[in-house]
Design a protein around this motif. Structure first.
Motif, mmCIF file in Angstrom:
data_model
loop_
_atom_site.group_PDB
_atom_site.id
_atom_site.type_symbol
_atom_site.label_atom_id
_atom_site.label_comp_id
_atom_site.label_asym_id
_atom_site.label_seq_id
_atom_site.Cartn_x
_atom_site.Cartn_y
_atom_site.Cartn_z
ATOM 1 N N GLU A 88 1.037 3.915 1.342
ATOM 2 C CA GLU A 88 0.567 4.699 2.490
ATOM 3 C C GLU A 88 1.405 5.954 2.577
ATOM 4 O O GLU A 88 2.619 5.870 2.725
ATOM 5 N N HIS A 131 2.267 1.742 9.945
ATOM 6 C CA HIS A 131 2.063 1.513 8.512
ATOM 7 C C HIS A 131 3.377 1.296 7.772
ATOM 8 O O HIS A 131 4.337 2.023 7.993
ATOM 9 N N LEU A 132 3.365 0.320 6.878
ATOM 10 C CA LEU A 132 4.480 0.077 5.968
ATOM 11 C C LEU A 132 3.922 0.093 4.550
ATOM 12 O O LEU A 132 2.733 -0.180 4.349
ATOM 13 N N GLY A 157 -2.870 -7.984 10.361
ATOM 14 C CA GLY A 157 -1.610 -7.325 10.027
ATOM 15 C C GLY A 157 -0.499 -8.060 10.750
ATOM 16 O O GLY A 157 -0.351 -7.945 11.960
ATOM 17 N N GLU A 198 -5.975 -0.939 15.693
ATOM 18 C CA GLU A 198 -6.462 -2.005 14.801
ATOM 19 C C GLU A 198 -5.344 -2.989 14.439
ATOM 20 O O GLU A 198 -4.328 -2.615 13.895
ATOM 21 N N ILE A 199 -5.606 -4.247 14.745
ATOM 22 C CA ILE A 199 -4.623 -5.287 14.391
ATOM 23 C C ILE A 199 -5.233 -6.237 13.359
ATOM 24 O O ILE A 199 -4.529 -6.846 12.559
ATOM 25 N N MET A 205 0.285 -9.966 5.426
ATOM 26 C CA MET A 205 -1.066 -10.110 5.954
ATOM 27 C C MET A 205 -1.489 -11.571 5.943
ATOM 28 O O MET A 205 -1.179 -12.314 5.019
ATOM 29 N N ARG A 256 2.063 -5.910 12.588
ATOM 30 C CA ARG A 256 1.490 -5.313 13.811
ATOM 31 C C ARG A 256 1.399 -6.366 14.899
ATOM 32 O O ARG A 256 1.558 -6.075 16.090
ATOM 33 N N GLY A 278 -8.736 -6.500 10.594
ATOM 34 C CA GLY A 278 -9.951 -5.951 10.011
ATOM 35 C C GLY A 278 -10.645 -7.079 9.267
ATOM 36 O O GLY A 278 -9.995 -7.823 8.530
ATOM 37 N N ARG A 283 0.847 -1.198 0.000
ATOM 38 C CA ARG A 283 0.000 0.000 0.000
ATOM 39 C C ARG A 283 0.874 1.237 0.000
ATOM 40 O O ARG A 283 1.783 1.350 0.812
ATOM 41 N N PHE A 292 3.851 -4.855 3.632
ATOM 42 C CA PHE A 292 3.674 -5.555 4.902
ATOM 43 C C PHE A 292 3.071 -6.923 4.631
ATOM 44 O O PHE A 292 2.690 -7.221 3.498
#
Ligand code: ATP
Ligand code: MG
Ligand code: MG
Ligand code: MG
Length: 465
Positions: free
Chosen positions: A235, A242-243, A436, A388-389, A248, A439, A391, A233, A246
């Motif tokens: 970001e 944020h990276l 994440g 948030e870890i 997932m 995270r 979603g 992303r 990353f």
């Protein structure tokens, strides 16, 4: 016998046996009595092993007493019980072979002392030699292995979703475009728009922002699946969470609703944390002493207690009633900000909290519309110290409702032709989430900045390594 240091420190293959270890010198200390004590690490565990070398060894004065931090060595000797505090076994060296010297030891960046995290980031290629980055790498590995084991034991298939994807239009502003070098001068039409039909894939392509849509296709055939890989992303936010690249973990389960989804998230985290406490005791003790005194308790707390589950609407009420002054005003309909998420998880609940049923306007088109028609069956897992870890959501399985949402949000329906097919042929309720991974490593170790838990962080203005 060649052994790893973790085995040697555990007394394998036995007291008095001859062993050989290979690794890198962390420290050397010489005594007046003509002995040198060399600490060697090889990454197999937190602690180095001590080799005791006496001056009768042939290369003692020519080489051994010139060893400095970072030199690579191969040491053979007798494995004996150690007199020293804090270590069980040591090696009485009979030979010390220097495999690789450190040129100009005075300027070797990884001197055995405490370095700032910024300094370590600038030396990302050498930081795995430090206690902290070595411990992070081992714990990160243990978490990844445990994630795979958890899903394997629970009957999930690991699906390798693509890194290069067609646009899903959802993460538009955050996507990295994929193009070949010689396609950078693509033709433009009269209006100046680039003609992507001449690009490598014949249409626009991007690095994946999530494997979810693809993994849903496999879920609609294989019932329990997950994808686990890098995600990208663009970001622009320079935060500690944020990276640009990353990792997932994204499971997807069929014949399931939002509560099943939350149960899965809890079970997975509990399983992974138990694995970390069982398998990485040495590293976790280090994190507890040097980084975050609460990190072990935090994992135990997760293992022993159910997560709190709350409705978004109730969270808004709690935030409004609290005395805390938030920077971002609280109103039903807002996307929860990090300060709100942390307040709920840290101060109000004190452990991970699943927040469910968010307003539909702030969530993605594929989340299942609730009967109130104002909220969707979304869930975020909020973790103390992180926010948030995870979603996730129950997905919209009804084609007519999905189409309405796509239209409402002004998304290009033609992009979703295959995704809509999944609703046309044997659609069933299903749900999934994205954890994440980085995270999660941050949460486990207490290492606060996400750039310090991934080997080579990718963030704006930095792709040095
Ligand atoms: P945030 O609100 O923190 O930006 P998000 O809602 O955009 O996260 P999701 O799309 O829900 O993120 O992705 C699922 C999970 O992936 C998040 O819960 C988070 O743990 C992780 N994640 C998202 N973006 C990043 C990022 N840029 N770097 C690291 N992890 C991320
Ligand atoms: Mg985001
Ligand atoms: Mg979010
Ligand atoms: Mg999210």
């Amino acid at each position: 016998m060649l052994v790893t240091i973790v085995d040697a420190l555990a007394g394998k293959p036995g007291i008095g046996e001859e062993v050989t270890v290979q690794g890198w010198v962390r420290t050397r200390r010489d005594s007046k009595a003509g002995l040198s004590f060399i600490n060697v690490h090889d990454g197999s565990c937190f602690n180095p092993i001590q080799a005791v070398v006496d001056n009768t060894i042939e290369n003692y004065s020519s080489e051994v007493i010139k060893l400095t931090a970072g030199c690579a060595v191969k040491i053979t000797g007798k494995l004996v019980e150690s007199q020293g505090k804090g270590q069980s076994f040591e090696i009485q060296a009979t030979t010390v072979e220097v495999l690789g010297w450190v040129e100009d030891p005075d300027t070797y960046p990884m001197q055995p002392k405490r370095h700032s995290m910024e300094f370590l980031r600038d030396n990302a290629h050498l930081r795995p030699r430090t206690n902290i980055s070595g411990a992070v790498a081992r714990v990160r590995n243990t978490i990844a292995q445990a994630v795979h084991r958890f899903f394997h034991e629970n009957g999930f298939n690991w699906i390798h979703t693509p890194i290069i994807t067609a646009s899903d239009a959802e993460g538009a502003g955050e996507m990295f475009r994929v193009s070949t070098l010689d396609q950078m001068n693509l033709p433009k039409d009269d209006k100046g728009n680039i003609d992507y039909s001449k690009d490598f894939f014949g249409s626009e392509s991007f690095l994946t922002v999530s494997g979810q849509l693809n993994v849903e296709a496999y879920c609609m055939a294989m019932s329990k699946v997950y994808t686990f890989g890098p995600t990208f992303r663009a970001e622009n936010s320079n935060t500690s969470r944020h990276l640009a690249e990353f990792w997932m973990v994204e499971p997807e389960i069929a014949f399931a609703d939002l509560n099943d989804n939350a149960d899965l998230a809890e079970d997975m985290m509990r399983y992974v944390f138990e694995a970390v406490l069982n398998e990485r005791e040495d590293d976790m003790e280090f994190f507890q002493q040097r980084v975050d005194s609460e990190c072990i308790n935090r994992l135990r707390n997760v293992i022993d207690n159910k997560f709190e589950r709350m409705d978004y609407t109730d969270v808004i009420d709690i935030l409004k009633k609290s005395d805390k002054k938030f920077e971002y005003p609280v109103e039903w309909g807002i996307d929860l900000q990090s300060e709100h998420e942390r307040f709920i998880a840290e101060e109000h609940v004190g452990r991970p909290t699943v927040v469910m049923n968010y307003p539909k306007d702030i969530k993605a088109f594929y989340m299942r519309l609730n009967d109130d028609e104002k909220t969707v069956a979304a869930m975020d897992v909020l973790a103390p110290g992180i926010g948030e870890i995870i979603g996730g959501a129950q997905r919209e399985e009804r084609l007519d409702v999905l189409d309405k949402r796509i239209a409402e949000m002004g998304l290009p329906a033609e992009h979703y032709w295959w995704y809509r097919d999944l609703r046309r042929y044997g659609t069933v309720p299903h749900a999934g989430f994205g954890l994440g991974f980085d995270r999660c490593v941050s949460y486990v170790t207490g290492v606060a900045n996400i750039r310090d838990v991934i080997p080579f962080p990718r963030v704006p203005n930095n792709v040095k390594f």
